[in-house]
Design a protein around this motif. Structure first.
Motif, PDB file in Angstrom:
ATOM      1  N   ASN A  50       0.804  -1.209   0.000  1.00 46.88           N
ATOM      2  CA  ASN A  50       0.000   0.000   0.000  1.00 46.88           C
ATOM      3  C   ASN A  50       0.845   1.271   0.000  1.00 46.88           C
ATOM      4  O   ASN A  50       0.306   2.359  -0.049  1.00 46.88           O
ATOM      5  CB  ASN A  50      -0.975   0.001   1.179  1.00 46.88           C
ATOM      6  N   GLN A  51       2.169   1.157   0.062  1.00 47.12           N
ATOM      7  CA  GLN A  51       3.037   2.328   0.033  1.00 47.12           C
ATOM      8  C   GLN A  51       3.529   2.556  -1.390  1.00 47.12           C
ATOM      9  O   GLN A  51       3.912   1.623  -2.074  1.00 47.12           O
ATOM     10  CB  GLN A  51       4.241   2.151   0.951  1.00 47.12           C
ATOM     11  N   ARG A  52       3.490   3.790  -1.829  1.00 41.82           N
ATOM     12  CA  ARG A  52       3.960   4.134  -3.162  1.00 41.82           C
ATOM     13  C   ARG A  52       5.377   4.687  -3.083  1.00 41.82           C
ATOM     14  O   ARG A  52       5.713   5.389  -2.149  1.00 41.82           O
ATOM     15  CB  ARG A  52       3.069   5.185  -3.793  1.00 41.82           C
ATOM     16  N   GLN A  53       6.133   4.357  -4.099  1.00 47.30           N
ATOM     17  CA  GLN A  53       7.478   4.902  -4.220  1.00 47.30           C
ATOM     18  C   GLN A  53       7.348   6.376  -4.616  1.00 47.30           C
ATOM     19  O   GLN A  53       6.571   6.706  -5.505  1.00 47.30           O
ATOM     20  CB  GLN A  53       8.249   4.137  -5.286  1.00 47.30           C
ATOM     21  N   PRO A  54       8.090   7.269  -3.965  1.00 47.46           N
ATOM     22  CA  PRO A  54       7.972   8.686  -4.325  1.00 47.46           C
ATOM     23  C   PRO A  54       8.482   8.917  -5.752  1.00 47.46           C
ATOM     24  O   PRO A  54       9.425   8.275  -6.204  1.00 47.46           O
ATOM     25  CB  PRO A  54       8.849   9.403  -3.306  1.00 47.46           C
ATOM     26  N   LEU A  55       7.818   9.825  -6.453  1.00 42.73           N
ATOM     27  CA  LEU A  55       8.220  10.174  -7.807  1.00 42.73           C
ATOM     28  C   LEU A  55       9.385  11.157  -7.773  1.00 42.73           C
ATOM     29  O   LEU A  55       9.477  11.967  -6.862  1.00 42.73           O
ATOM     30  CB  LEU A  55       7.047  10.802  -8.560  1.00 42.73           C
ATOM     31  N   PRO A  56      10.247  11.085  -8.779  1.00 38.72           N
ATOM     32  CA  PRO A  56      11.327  12.077  -8.820  1.00 38.72           C
ATOM     33  C   PRO A  56      10.736  13.460  -9.086  1.00 38.72           C
ATOM     34  O   PRO A  56       9.630  13.569  -9.629  1.00 38.72           O
ATOM     35  CB  PRO A  56      12.190  11.603  -9.992  1.00 38.72           C
ATOM     36  N   PRO A  57      11.451  14.498  -8.736  1.00 36.73           N
ATOM     37  CA  PRO A  57      10.919  15.845  -8.965  1.00 36.73           C
ATOM     38  C   PRO A  57      10.683  16.086 -10.457  1.00 36.73           C
ATOM     39  O   PRO A  57      11.428  15.593 -11.296  1.00 36.73           O
ATOM     40  CB  PRO A  57      12.003  16.778  -8.428  1.00 36.73           C
ATOM     41  N   TYR A  58       9.640  16.830 -10.761  1.00 31.36           N
ATOM     42  CA  TYR A  58       9.294  17.125 -12.153  1.00 31.36           C
ATOM     43  C   TYR A  58      10.287  18.115 -12.742  1.00 31.36           C
ATOM     44  O   TYR A  58      10.604  19.127 -12.135  1.00 31.36           O
ATOM     45  CB  TYR A  58       7.885  17.718 -12.227  1.00 31.36           C
ATOM     46  N   THR A  59      10.776  17.771 -13.904  1.00 34.38           N
ATOM     47  CA  THR A  59      11.619  18.715 -14.637  1.00 34.38           C
ATOM     48  C   THR A  59      11.005  18.888 -16.016  1.00 34.38           C
ATOM     49  O   THR A  59      10.812  17.918 -16.748  1.00 34.38           O
ATOM     50  CB  THR A  59      13.071  18.205 -14.772  1.00 34.38           C
ATOM     51  N   PRO A  60      10.661  20.102 -16.374  1.00 32.86           N
ATOM     52  CA  PRO A  60      10.022  20.309 -17.669  1.00 32.86           C
ATOM     53  C   PRO A  60      10.977  20.004 -18.816  1.00 32.86           C
ATOM     54  O   PRO A  60      12.191  20.149 -18.687  1.00 32.86           O
ATOM     55  CB  PRO A  60       9.641  21.795 -17.648  1.00 32.86           C
ATOM     56  N   ILE A  61      10.406  19.558 -19.920  1.00 27.18           N
ATOM     57  CA  ILE A  61      11.199  19.286 -21.112  1.00 27.18           C
ATOM     58  C   ILE A  61      11.471  20.614 -21.802  1.00 27.18           C
ATOM     59  O   ILE A  61      10.562  21.411 -22.015  1.00 27.18           O
ATOM     60  CB  ILE A  61      10.462  18.326 -22.057  1.00 27.18           C
ATOM     61  N   THR A  62      12.710  20.837 -22.122  1.00 27.14           N
ATOM     62  CA  THR A  62      13.069  22.081 -22.780  1.00 27.14           C
ATOM     63  C   THR A  62      13.526  21.797 -24.203  1.00 27.14           C
ATOM     64  O   THR A  62      13.891  20.680 -24.543  1.00 27.14           O
ATOM     65  CB  THR A  62      14.201  22.794 -22.020  1.00 27.14           C
ATOM     66  N   VAL A  63      13.496  22.811 -25.005  1.00 28.31           N
ATOM     67  CA  VAL A  63      13.978  22.699 -26.376  1.00 28.31           C
ATOM     68  C   VAL A  63      15.501  22.556 -26.320  1.00 28.31           C
ATOM     69  O   VAL A  63      16.167  23.289 -25.601  1.00 28.31           O
ATOM     70  CB  VAL A  63      13.578  23.954 -27.180  1.00 28.31           C
ATOM     71  N   PRO A  64      16.063  21.583 -27.049  1.00 27.20           N
ATOM     72  CA  PRO A  64      17.514  21.407 -27.014  1.00 27.20           C
ATOM     73  C   PRO A  64      18.248  22.661 -27.456  1.00 27.20           C
ATOM     74  O   PRO A  64      17.755  23.429 -28.279  1.00 27.20           O
ATOM     75  CB  PRO A  64      17.768  20.270 -28.016  1.00 27.20           C
ATOM     76  N   ASN A  65      19.452  22.859 -26.894  1.00 23.57           N
ATOM     77  CA  ASN A  65      20.278  23.987 -27.320  1.00 23.57           C
ATOM     78  C   ASN A  65      20.503  23.901 -28.819  1.00 23.57           C
ATOM     79  O   ASN A  65      20.817  22.843 -29.341  1.00 23.57           O
ATOM     80  CB  ASN A  65      21.627  23.976 -26.600  1.00 23.57           C
ATOM     81  N   GLY A  66      20.352  24.998 -29.493  1.00 26.49           N
ATOM     82  CA  GLY A  66      20.569  25.031 -30.931  1.00 26.49           C
ATOM     83  C   GLY A  66      19.308  24.841 -31.736  1.00 26.49           C
ATOM     84  O   GLY A  66      19.293  25.099 -32.928  1.00 26.49           O
ATOM     85  N   ALA A  67      18.223  24.381 -31.099  1.00 24.81           N
ATOM     86  CA  ALA A  67      16.965  24.213 -31.826  1.00 24.81           C
ATOM     87  C   ALA A  67      16.302  25.569 -31.957  1.00 24.81           C
ATOM     88  O   ALA A  67      16.376  26.408 -31.066  1.00 24.81           O
ATOM     89  CB  ALA A  67      16.051  23.254 -31.096  1.00 24.81           C
ATOM     90  N   LYS A  68      15.688  25.785 -33.083  1.00 22.74           N
ATOM     91  CA  LYS A  68      14.975  27.042 -33.259  1.00 22.74           C
ATOM     92  C   LYS A  68      13.757  26.811 -34.130  1.00 22.74           C
ATOM     93  O   LYS A  68      13.665  25.813 -34.844  1.00 22.74           O
ATOM     94  CB  LYS A  68      15.875  28.108 -33.863  1.00 22.74           C
ATOM     95  N   LEU A  69      12.840  27.736 -34.028  1.00 19.15           N
ATOM     96  CA  LEU A  69      11.634  27.676 -34.834  1.00 19.15           C
ATOM     97  C   LEU A  69      11.971  28.202 -36.217  1.00 19.15           C
ATOM     98  O   LEU A  69      12.491  29.297 -36.369  1.00 19.15           O
ATOM     99  CB  LEU A  69      10.539  28.523 -34.187  1.00 19.15           C
TER     100      LEU A  69
END
Length: 150
Positions: free
Chosen positions: A26-45
């Motif tokens: 009944n115990q859940r393993q804690p989730l790792p902290p959320y880190t947002p996905i970012t656009v890779p360096n060098g990527a551009k629109l």
């Protein structure tokens, strides 16, 4: 991988052993902290009108040359969306557009987009790998032809 050891669960001889590394169900393993996905360096629109007519692509180190029309042949596919100008896209040092996938089967994807041709005579392993790529690129019609469930 840690070895699993058994330890007595209590002092009575009739008690059953429990796994030493187990935790109550009944115990859940804690989730790792959320880190947002970012656009890779060098990527551009890149604006839709800024894409060259001849496109150089680097797919996992495999280099391809095709037309922007081929990449946009299925506008609902991942490639159609990537090269629509709506999503940032990464370029390598040579100016080729980068797709972070294994490129061994990408020529099959391009051939299908060019003229509807499908690969024949693939080994079971190659077919499974190709189906994973077809699914990633969102080519549903090719997926059903090559043998995946619809």
């Amino acid at each position: 991988m840690q070895p699993i050891t058994l330890k007595p669960s209590g002092s009575s001889p009739s008690s059953k052993p429990v796994l030493a590394n187990s935790r109550p169900s009944n115990q859940r393993q804690p989730l790792p902290p959320y880190t947002p996905i970012t656009v890779p360096n060098g990527a551009k629109l890149v604006e839709s009108s800024e894409f060259p007519k001849i496109v150089h692509i680097n797919v996992g180190g495999h280099r391809f040359m095709t037309t922007i029309a081929t990449l946009r042949a299925d506008p609902n596919s991942m490639l159609g969306r990537m090269f629509s100008g709506d999503h940032p896209i990464l370029r390598d040092d040579d100016g080729a557009f980068v797709i972070d996938r294994d490129g061994r089967h990408f020529h099959h994807i391009l051939n299908y987009l060019r003229d509807g041709s499908v690969p024949i005579g693939l080994s079971r392993v190659d077919r499974i790998e190709l189906l994973k790529d077809i699914d990633f690129y969102g080519l549903r019609s090719l997926y059903s032809i090559v043998g995946g469930p619809t």
